[in-house]
Structure formats: C-alpha cells, structure tokens
Motif scaffolding. Structure first.
Motif, PDB file in Angstrom:
ATOM      1  N   LYS A  14       0.855  -1.184   0.000  1.00 27.47           N
ATOM      2  CA  LYS A  14       0.000   0.000   0.000  1.00 27.47           C
ATOM      3  C   LYS A  14       0.891   1.234   0.000  1.00 27.47           C
ATOM      4  O   LYS A  14       1.945   1.257   0.643  1.00 27.47           O
ATOM      5  CB  LYS A  14      -0.892   0.026   1.241  1.00 27.47           C
ATOM      6  N   ALA A  15       0.437   2.269  -0.689  1.00 32.71           N
ATOM      7  CA  ALA A  15       1.237   3.491  -0.854  1.00 32.71           C
ATOM      8  C   ALA A  15       1.639   4.107   0.480  1.00 32.71           C
ATOM      9  O   ALA A  15       2.717   4.696   0.594  1.00 32.71           O
ATOM     10  CB  ALA A  15       0.467   4.504  -1.697  1.00 32.71           C
ATOM     11  N   GLU A  16       0.795   3.981   1.498  1.00 31.40           N
ATOM     12  CA  GLU A  16       1.112   4.632   2.773  1.00 31.40           C
ATOM     13  C   GLU A  16       2.339   4.025   3.475  1.00 31.40           C
ATOM     14  O   GLU A  16       2.854   4.594   4.421  1.00 31.40           O
ATOM     15  CB  GLU A  16      -0.090   4.645   3.719  1.00 31.40           C
ATOM     16  N   TYR A  17       2.848   2.895   2.985  1.00 32.94           N
ATOM     17  CA  TYR A  17       4.038   2.294   3.595  1.00 32.94           C
ATOM     18  C   TYR A  17       5.338   2.643   2.867  1.00 32.94           C
ATOM     19  O   TYR A  17       6.408   2.240   3.300  1.00 32.94           O
ATOM     20  CB  TYR A  17       3.871   0.775   3.700  1.00 32.94           C
ATOM     21  N   VAL A  18       5.243   3.389   1.773  1.00 30.77           N
ATOM     22  CA  VAL A  18       6.461   3.800   1.057  1.00 30.77           C
ATOM     23  C   VAL A  18       7.356   4.619   1.987  1.00 30.77           C
ATOM     24  O   VAL A  18       8.572   4.427   2.037  1.00 30.77           O
ATOM     25  CB  VAL A  18       6.127   4.595  -0.230  1.00 30.77           C
ATOM     26  N   GLY A  19       6.754   5.520   2.759  1.00 29.66           N
ATOM     27  CA  GLY A  19       7.522   6.344   3.700  1.00 29.66           C
ATOM     28  C   GLY A  19       8.238   5.524   4.757  1.00 29.66           C
ATOM     29  O   GLY A  19       9.341   5.872   5.187  1.00 29.66           O
ATOM     30  N   VAL A  20       7.629   4.416   5.182  1.00 34.72           N
ATOM     31  CA  VAL A  20       8.262   3.531   6.165  1.00 34.72           C
ATOM     32  C   VAL A  20       9.545   2.944   5.576  1.00 34.72           C
ATOM     33  O   VAL A  20      10.574   2.870   6.254  1.00 34.72           O
ATOM     34  CB  VAL A  20       7.288   2.403   6.595  1.00 34.72           C
ATOM     35  N   SER A  21       9.499   2.554   4.311  1.00 31.07           N
ATOM     36  CA  SER A  21      10.697   1.998   3.686  1.00 31.07           C
ATOM     37  C   SER A  21      11.790   3.062   3.565  1.00 31.07           C
ATOM     38  O   SER A  21      12.965   2.780   3.788  1.00 31.07           O
ATOM     39  CB  SER A  21      10.372   1.388   2.316  1.00 31.07           C
ATOM     40  N   ARG A  22      11.389   4.297   3.245  1.00 31.47           N
ATOM     41  CA  ARG A  22      12.364   5.398   3.134  1.00 31.47           C
ATOM     42  C   ARG A  22      13.042   5.671   4.475  1.00 31.47           C
ATOM     43  O   ARG A  22      14.259   5.850   4.546  1.00 31.47           O
ATOM     44  CB  ARG A  22      11.676   6.676   2.646  1.00 31.47           C
ATOM     45  N   LEU A  23      12.246   5.707   5.542  1.00 36.28           N
ATOM     46  CA  LEU A  23      12.808   5.930   6.878  1.00 36.28           C
ATOM     47  C   LEU A  23      13.747   4.798   7.274  1.00 36.28           C
ATOM     48  O   LEU A  23      14.797   5.028   7.877  1.00 36.28           O
ATOM     49  CB  LEU A  23      11.691   6.055   7.922  1.00 36.28           C
ATOM     50  N   SER A  24      13.376   3.575   6.924  1.00 31.50           N
ATOM     51  CA  SER A  24      14.201   2.419   7.283  1.00 31.50           C
ATOM     52  C   SER A  24      15.559   2.468   6.605  1.00 31.50           C
ATOM     53  O   SER A  24      16.589   2.296   7.252  1.00 31.50           O
ATOM     54  CB  SER A  24      13.481   1.122   6.904  1.00 31.50           C
ATOM     55  N   SER A  51       7.209   1.629  -4.842  1.00 36.07           N
ATOM     56  CA  SER A  51       6.051   2.181  -5.554  1.00 36.07           C
ATOM     57  C   SER A  51       5.686   1.317  -6.755  1.00 36.07           C
ATOM     58  O   SER A  51       4.504   1.142  -7.063  1.00 36.07           O
ATOM     59  CB  SER A  51       6.334   3.610  -6.022  1.00 36.07           C
ATOM     60  N   ASN A  52       6.700   0.771  -7.415  1.00 33.06           N
ATOM     61  CA  ASN A  52       6.449  -0.112  -8.557  1.00 33.06           C
ATOM     62  C   ASN A  52       5.647  -1.336  -8.120  1.00 33.06           C
ATOM     63  O   ASN A  52       4.708  -1.756  -8.799  1.00 33.06           O
ATOM     64  CB  ASN A  52       7.775  -0.525  -9.189  1.00 33.06           C
ATOM     65  N   GLU A  62      -6.671  -7.906  -4.834  1.00 36.02           N
ATOM     66  CA  GLU A  62      -5.708  -8.811  -4.219  1.00 36.02           C
ATOM     67  C   GLU A  62      -4.924  -8.055  -3.148  1.00 36.02           C
ATOM     68  O   GLU A  62      -4.415  -6.967  -3.387  1.00 36.02           O
ATOM     69  CB  GLU A  62      -4.759  -9.295  -5.333  1.00 36.02           C
ATOM     70  N   ASP A  63      -4.852  -8.615  -1.942  1.00 36.71           N
ATOM     71  CA  ASP A  63      -4.035  -8.030  -0.884  1.00 36.71           C
ATOM     72  C   ASP A  63      -2.650  -8.649  -0.955  1.00 36.71           C
ATOM     73  O   ASP A  63      -2.486  -9.844  -0.691  1.00 36.71           O
ATOM     74  CB  ASP A  63      -4.643  -8.309   0.497  1.00 36.71           C
ATOM     75  N   GLY A  64      -1.669  -7.851  -1.321  1.00 34.06           N
ATOM     76  CA  GLY A  64      -0.317  -8.378  -1.463  1.00 34.06           C
ATOM     77  C   GLY A  64       0.629  -7.776  -0.455  1.00 34.06           C
ATOM     78  O   GLY A  64       0.320  -6.793   0.214  1.00 34.06           O
ATOM     79  N   ASP A  65       1.805  -8.370  -0.355  1.00 34.45           N
ATOM     80  CA  ASP A  65       2.851  -7.903   0.553  1.00 34.45           C
ATOM     81  C   ASP A  65       4.082  -7.488  -0.244  1.00 34.45           C
ATOM     82  O   ASP A  65       4.304  -7.953  -1.357  1.00 34.45           O
ATOM     83  CB  ASP A  65       3.269  -9.015   1.524  1.00 34.45           C
ATOM     84  N   ILE A  66       4.870  -6.657   0.387  1.00 31.33           N
ATOM     85  CA  ILE A  66       6.195  -6.288  -0.109  1.00 31.33           C
ATOM     86  C   ILE A  66       7.178  -6.753   0.951  1.00 31.33           C
ATOM     87  O   ILE A  66       6.965  -6.511   2.142  1.00 31.33           O
ATOM     88  CB  ILE A  66       6.342  -4.766  -0.275  1.00 31.33           C
ATOM     89  N   THR A  67       8.238  -7.416   0.533  1.00 28.28           N
ATOM     90  CA  THR A  67       9.309  -7.785   1.453  1.00 28.28           C
ATOM     91  C   THR A  67      10.546  -7.002   1.042  1.00 28.28           C
ATOM     92  O   THR A  67      10.902  -6.969  -0.141  1.00 28.28           O
ATOM     93  CB  THR A  67       9.593  -9.299   1.403  1.00 28.28           C
TER      94      THR A  67
END
Length: 157
Positions: A14-24, A51-52, A62-67
C-alpha cells in the motif's frame, strides 16, 4: 566468507508504507556512514522500487505484501525488494539473478519503466530476478572507489 547483517521487513503493498521503507533505509544507511547525498539517492531508489510493487504487482482485489531486505556489509548496502512476499534466501537469490540492462524490453518488468531507469542511475549495481514475481537487488557502495571511480580523476604528467 564475507560477514554481513541482514534486516528483513514485510508490509502490505500500500502506498502509505512507502515512507516507512524510506525511513528504514535512511536509518540503516546513516548508521553505516553514508553521505547525505547517498542516503537521499538510496531513499529515492527504494521509493521507486516499492512504488512499482504497490502500483503494478497485485490486482485491485488482491491483498499483497512487499518484502524488503537490507544486506549490511562493511563496504556496501544491498537492498532487495520483492513482491509476492516470501522471505529471502539470500544465496539462492544471488545465484539466480542477473544485471538489469537498460536495453531490456521493460514490459517484461511491468509498466514501471522510468522507475527502473532512475534506480539504475542512482545505484552502483541493479539486478533483477523475475522468475517468481519480481525481485530487485540494488547495491550502493560506501566509497565510490569500490566501484572503480577512483582512477577516473588521475592525471598523467
């Protein structure tokens, strides 16, 4: 055998987690001693890869995950971004991955073509495995000399 720390995180595509990856990545790269400019490059490259996945990996119903995995080495960081969310077997991935070539037809890597060009420009090395979903492996060296840039400025008298 080269030693490294491995950090893995998984979150909804989900787009709202892009910022979490940037902070990490910012936190990990800062701890490693990357420059401000390199940290900004890492944040942009990771944002593009995440984002891709958010935009293209899963159908709307479909509910998917990003690892995301961070390989933290003495001289570099390796960042893996995978859709279809399984855990990483790092050695298996590295044995089965190839370099991204800008000449490749981008439709084989989904519609996020510009993002891959940007990632390739910002990182020292980009590799892609699209056998099971898509895994993007991005490498950034702490010192440019690690990639062979150091002799670029040599002068001969």
């Amino acid at each position: 055998m080269e030693t490294f720390d491995f950090i893995e995180m998984k979150f909804p595509a989900k787009a709202e987690y892009v910022g979490v990856s940037r902070l990490s990545v910012s936190g990990v790269a800062s701890r490693m001693g990357f420059s401000y400019e390199d940290i900004e490059d890492l944040k942009i490259a990771l944002s593009e890869a995440v984002s891709n996945v958010v935009e293209h990996a899963y159908s709307e119903d479909e509910d998917g995950d990003i690892t995301i995995g961070f390989g933290v080495y003495e001289n570099r960081i390796e960042i893996m971004v995978a859709d279809h969310g399984g855990s990483f077997n790092l050695q298996e991935i590295k044995n089965d991955i190839g370099p991204y070539k800008p000449s490749e037809p981008l439709d084989s890597l989904r519609e996020g073509g510009f993002g891959l060009f940007l990632i390739n420009a910002l990182m020292d090395k980009v590799e892609i495995n699209n056998n099971y979903g898509v895994i993007v492996l991005m490498t950034k060296y702490l010192n440019e000399s690690e990639v062979g840039f150091d002799d670029q400025f040599s002068t001969t008298q």
